[in-house]
Enzyme design. Sequence first.
Site, PDB file in Angstrom:
ATOM      1  CB  CYS A  47      -8.095 -22.725   0.173  1.00 16.18           C
ATOM      2  SG  CYS A  47      -8.578 -21.064   0.713  1.00 16.18           S
ATOM      3  N   GLY A 106       4.682  15.555  -0.142  1.00 16.47           N
ATOM      4  CA  GLY A 106       4.793  14.750  -1.354  1.00 16.47           C
ATOM      5  C   GLY A 106       3.514  14.109  -1.831  1.00 16.47           C
ATOM      6  CG  HIS A 136      -4.063   4.192   0.321  1.00 15.82           C
ATOM      7  ND1 HIS A 136      -3.558   5.238  -0.418  1.00 15.82           N
ATOM      8  CD2 HIS A 136      -5.250   4.627   0.829  1.00 15.82           C
ATOM      9  CE1 HIS A 136      -4.400   6.261  -0.368  1.00 15.82           C
ATOM     10  NE2 HIS A 136      -5.434   5.914   0.388  1.00 15.82           N
ATOM     11  N   GLY A 161       4.195  21.221  -7.320  1.00 18.93           N
ATOM     12  CA  GLY A 161       3.088  21.122  -8.251  1.00 18.93           C
ATOM     13  C   GLY A 161       1.743  21.266  -7.569  1.00 18.93           C
ATOM     14  CD  GLN A 168      -2.010   9.923   0.121  1.00 22.28           C
ATOM     15  OE1 GLN A 168      -2.785   9.825  -0.826  1.00 22.28           O
ATOM     16  NE2 GLN A 168      -1.290  11.013   0.342  1.00 22.28           N
ATOM     17  CG  ASN A 169       4.064   6.448  -0.183  1.00 19.44           C
ATOM     18  OD1 ASN A 169       3.230   6.937  -0.949  1.00 19.44           O
ATOM     19  ND2 ASN A 169       5.130   7.110   0.211  1.00 19.44           N
ATOM     20  CB  CYS A 206      -6.626 -16.727  -0.228  1.00 21.14           C
ATOM     21  SG  CYS A 206      -7.460 -17.530   1.171  1.00 21.14           S
ATOM     22  CG  ASP A 224       7.095   2.610  -0.390  1.00 23.74           C
ATOM     23  OD1 ASP A 224       7.152   2.735   0.856  1.00 23.74           O
ATOM     24  OD2 ASP A 224       7.071   3.594  -1.156  1.00 23.74           O
TER      25      ASP A 224
END
Length: 357
Positions: free
Chosen positions: A224, A267, A152, A295, A127-128, A160, A130
């Site tokens: 463009c 993670g 993602h 968590g 999903q990162n 553009c 980076d």
Amino acid sequence: MRISVPTIPLLSTRSPAPQRSLQEAVEHVADFLLPGNVTILTGAGVSVDSGIRAYRGNDGRYMNPNYKPLFYHELMDESSAGHAFRQRYWLRSYLGWPAVRDTTPNPTHYSLAALQYAGVAPRLITQNVDGLHHRALDLAPGTKNHSILELHGSLHHVHCKHGHAVNRTTFQNWLSAANPQWKAFADEAERTGNKPRTNPDGDVAIEHLGTSYSSFIVPQCPSCLLEDRINSVHKPEIVFFGESIAQPVKEQSFRDVEEADRLLVIGTTLATYSAFRLLKRAVELGKPVLLLNVGPSRGDAIQEIERIDIASGLIIRDVVRAVLGTTASENPVVAKMLRSGIVKPPEDDTQAQAGVK
């Protein structure tokens, strides 16, 4: 149009994950991986040790309570309101990009790359945005980076609205040339180390500067202009809130799960449905699923998955050594991967080393 930011839903009454020592966790994850043909799904937690903040802390809440993401329809709006949104986005992204650009992979990235290189986990979905999984796999000559699916997108590319693409370094130079005052500000922040807080998507918070975004210039697309069009609507190659994932990426993510024998999730809170539905698909197909995270997560309500409540960085090298045996030391590429990686979590986020997204 009403679009909400994904949150962690109220958890079920499912009991907490069993408490395990680090050695027990190593053995359990290694046993899970040993049969091979594993697909790995990662979230922001794997990049925290590289210095990139997670969105959420160990309790699943946003660590920045004022976090307010820009939505796709706002970024692409061609009205004056949309222009203002783009000024806001690109100024904040301009200041945040160096922090993302300069990060390097940590031991989790390299350890997962070793599993890919060795064929244990031939497919990785992240999903990162980076690009650190790609950089880790670069240590393996001849390895095909298409085995990494960026669910993602990536911050490293910009296009553009008419599809003209450019790498982010070039676009950053365009922004610098158009905004010399902000170039001077960024240079000073780099020199003094007084850099603004950067989020995983490269966005920074600068409200405390009392600045106005209206003075920031988003440059025209040169391609463009050559086509006699005036266009300053640019978008990074990432999926914004309210934007659909490209159909080929969606289909590939399902194939990566369907072609695997098991799914390891690391993670992530699985708050975004694009990731959560992959876990659901694995469960529907009867595939074993193991979640390694600190968590709460959206997966906690699914009884079929196993959970280990430990940060991947604490155990992952030992896991890979246990899985690969003598290959971990005798294969020079794998050995180098398992020696590589920095551990430098954000100074004010050390309590969230597991990270979640």
